[in-house]
Design an enzyme around this catalytic site. Sequence first.
Site, short mmCIF file in Angstrom:
data_model
loop_
_atom_site.label_atom_id
_atom_site.label_comp_id
_atom_site.label_asym_id
_atom_site.label_seq_id
_atom_site.Cartn_x
_atom_site.Cartn_y
_atom_site.Cartn_z
N ASP A 14 12.32 -42.85 -37.28
CA ASP A 14 13.77 -42.91 -37.49
C ASP A 14 14.42 -41.76 -36.71
O ASP A 14 13.93 -40.62 -36.75
CB ASP A 14 14.02 -42.76 -39.00
CG ASP A 14 15.44 -43.03 -39.41
OD1 ASP A 14 16.11 -43.85 -38.75
OD2 ASP A 14 15.89 -42.42 -40.40
N GLY B 71 22.64 -45.18 -43.19
CA GLY B 71 23.48 -44.56 -44.21
C GLY B 71 23.88 -45.52 -45.32
O GLY B 71 25.01 -45.50 -45.81
N ALA B 72 22.94 -46.37 -45.75
CA ALA B 72 23.29 -47.42 -46.71
C ALA B 72 23.47 -46.90 -48.14
O ALA B 72 24.18 -47.53 -48.93
CB ALA B 72 22.22 -48.50 -46.70
N ASN C 186 17.65 -43.71 -47.70
CA ASN C 186 16.92 -42.47 -47.92
C ASN C 186 17.50 -41.75 -49.15
O ASN C 186 16.83 -41.59 -50.17
CB ASN C 186 17.00 -41.57 -46.66
CG ASN C 186 16.21 -40.29 -46.79
OD1 ASN C 186 15.22 -40.23 -47.50
ND2 ASN C 186 16.66 -39.25 -46.12
P1 13P Z 1 21.01 -42.61 -46.42
O1 13P Z 1 20.36 -41.29 -46.56
O2 13P Z 1 22.49 -42.53 -46.52
O3 13P Z 1 20.43 -43.64 -47.33
O4 13P Z 1 20.73 -43.11 -44.93
C1 13P Z 1 19.41 -43.29 -44.51
C2 13P Z 1 19.36 -43.61 -43.06
O5 13P Z 1 20.27 -44.17 -42.48
C3 13P Z 1 18.16 -43.22 -42.32
O6 13P Z 1 18.25 -43.52 -40.99
#
Ligand code: 13P
Length: 287
Positions: free
Chosen positions: A81, A205-206, A228
Amino acid sequence: MEKHMIRYAKSQGFAIPQMNINGLIWIEGVLQAAENMQSPIIIGTTDKNIAYLGGYKFILQTIKNKITAMGITVPVSIHLDHGLTVEGCKQAVDAGYDSVMFDGSKLPIEENIRQTKEVVEYAHAHGVIVEGEVGAVGGVEDGLVGQVKYADIDECVALVQQTHLDTLAPALGSVHGKYKGEPNLGFAEMEAIGSKVDVPLVLHGASGIPNADLQRAIQLGHAKINFNTEINISWSNQLRKTLNESTELFNPQEILKPSIQAIITIAEKIIQTCGSENKNTAFIKNR
Ligand code: 13P
């Protein structure tokens, strides 16, 4: 495998969840959730965490060992990632990762295209797929703070057409970490980009995005959604609770067990949100 998995998800109107790991218990938790729900899963390791987690080869082997030891039968893909350098992406490919993201979003678009193309050429030669990014996902990730910058449609088209990447993450208002206020996703831009590029879209960023917005993003071409923060909040809340409730505890396994269960529970909820439960067998037949 992952390319087919994501393309299949797009054709069927669901998304493959990417869940990022921060240590061994995250690996156990997300694998168990995927198995319980019979969902394909992408395990994400963000570039900034690679050294902490022991390096590409160690991470890959640890996940593989856990898959065997836990008797996991669902498809599991291992992903870099936010790869920050071409060299780092190549190392992940060499180690045996299934997919890499090259995040050239902070570079001028011509340089983003040049470096993404270099990653794509190397990765494809090794059967590995590549995700690229345009615009900027805001918020805090691994200690870095960034502002939201909406992806430009023409830049998205140029990146896809000139690099032949496999998936595209157009930043459209989502943030890493916790949202300050309501998320404000650019659905009009999302629709326009989705209609102009034929590769599946990836939503970063879900965590914290309302379910209805995630469903709309899936309808508009997102077939991989990254989580995450939400997992880490569930884990840390439970860990605090366990320690506060049982001040005499010192056995690590006893302390960690409820927090692993918290990871499993939130990961199962994420799988439901993505609609990927029981989407296992159709994919495996085509593997
Ligand atoms: P979050 O930490 O907002 O869930 O985003 C995770 C992400 O997009 C990892 O690439």
